[in-house]
Design a protein around this motif. Sequence first.
Motif, mmCIF file in Angstrom:
data_model
loop_
_atom_site.group_PDB
_atom_site.id
_atom_site.type_symbol
_atom_site.label_atom_id
_atom_site.label_comp_id
_atom_site.label_asym_id
_atom_site.label_seq_id
_atom_site.Cartn_x
_atom_site.Cartn_y
_atom_site.Cartn_z
ATOM 1 N N GLU A 20 0.926 -1.119 0.070
ATOM 2 C CA GLU A 20 -0.015 -0.038 0.117
ATOM 3 C C GLU A 20 1.047 1.178 -0.194
ATOM 4 O O GLU A 20 1.840 1.360 0.456
ATOM 5 C CB GLU A 20 -0.900 0.078 1.330
ATOM 6 C CG GLU A 20 -1.740 -1.210 1.295
ATOM 7 C CD GLU A 20 -2.533 -1.185 2.539
ATOM 8 O OE1 GLU A 20 -3.721 -1.419 2.580
ATOM 9 O OE2 GLU A 20 -1.992 -1.213 3.738
ATOM 10 N N GLU A 37 -2.530 4.069 -3.271
ATOM 11 C CA GLU A 37 -2.579 2.808 -4.011
ATOM 12 C C GLU A 37 -2.795 1.519 -2.795
ATOM 13 O O GLU A 37 -1.999 1.413 -2.044
ATOM 14 C CB GLU A 37 -1.430 2.397 -4.802
ATOM 15 C CG GLU A 37 -1.613 1.489 -5.689
ATOM 16 C CD GLU A 37 -0.295 1.452 -6.676
ATOM 17 O OE1 GLU A 37 -0.138 0.326 -7.292
ATOM 18 O OE2 GLU A 37 0.230 2.427 -6.750
ATOM 19 N N THR A 87 -7.668 -0.036 -7.961
ATOM 20 C CA THR A 87 -7.278 0.077 -6.617
ATOM 21 C C THR A 87 -6.372 1.324 -6.489
ATOM 22 O O THR A 87 -5.761 1.500 -5.211
ATOM 23 C CB THR A 87 -6.277 -1.039 -6.082
ATOM 24 O OG1 THR A 87 -5.198 -1.183 -7.021
ATOM 25 C CG2 THR A 87 -7.222 -2.431 -5.975
ATOM 26 N N ARG A 88 -6.193 2.386 -7.376
ATOM 27 C CA ARG A 88 -5.476 3.647 -7.106
ATOM 28 C C ARG A 88 -6.671 4.760 -7.511
ATOM 29 O O ARG A 88 -7.184 4.981 -8.191
ATOM 30 C CB ARG A 88 -4.366 3.694 -8.486
ATOM 31 C CG ARG A 88 -3.626 4.849 -8.352
ATOM 32 C CD ARG A 88 -2.208 4.695 -9.045
ATOM 33 N NE ARG A 88 -1.496 5.831 -8.994
ATOM 34 C CZ ARG A 88 -0.656 6.200 -7.892
ATOM 35 N NH1 ARG A 88 -0.490 5.569 -6.966
ATOM 36 N NH2 ARG A 88 -0.151 7.308 -8.144
#
Length: 130
Positions: A72, A105, A128-129
């Motif tokens: 992450e 992210e 996922t960003r």
Amino acid sequence: MRSMLMAGIVAAVASITGPALADDWVATKLRGTVLVHVDGDWRPLGRGDVVSDEQLVRTMRTGRVTLERGGEVVELSGETQIRIHDRAGRKYTTVLQDFGTVSVEADVRAVQHFSVKTPHLAAVVKGTRF
């Protein structure tokens, strides 16, 4: 013998207090002035420093910082303030953004839910960003 013992103690302490803690974020990239709120005072944040849950992180006008934990990534632009909160015992991370610009992210394998709470929201989501 004594130096070997001291090296072992230092390594043990580093493994306890260092970035190996699962809930802590590490400042991996840093430019300009970035501050962290510790014990009621704003202190400079340095590359490699650990940011724990609920600590305020603030970038000044020229400041930029990248915080990482596993896969992450949270990136702060200039004039931004956030704190990161993880729910105990759950895979749920929330970035509480007071002002500024944040890029996130998230690693969906490590966290089931990742949210960003802001006073005013303007978000761009790609996978996922965001």
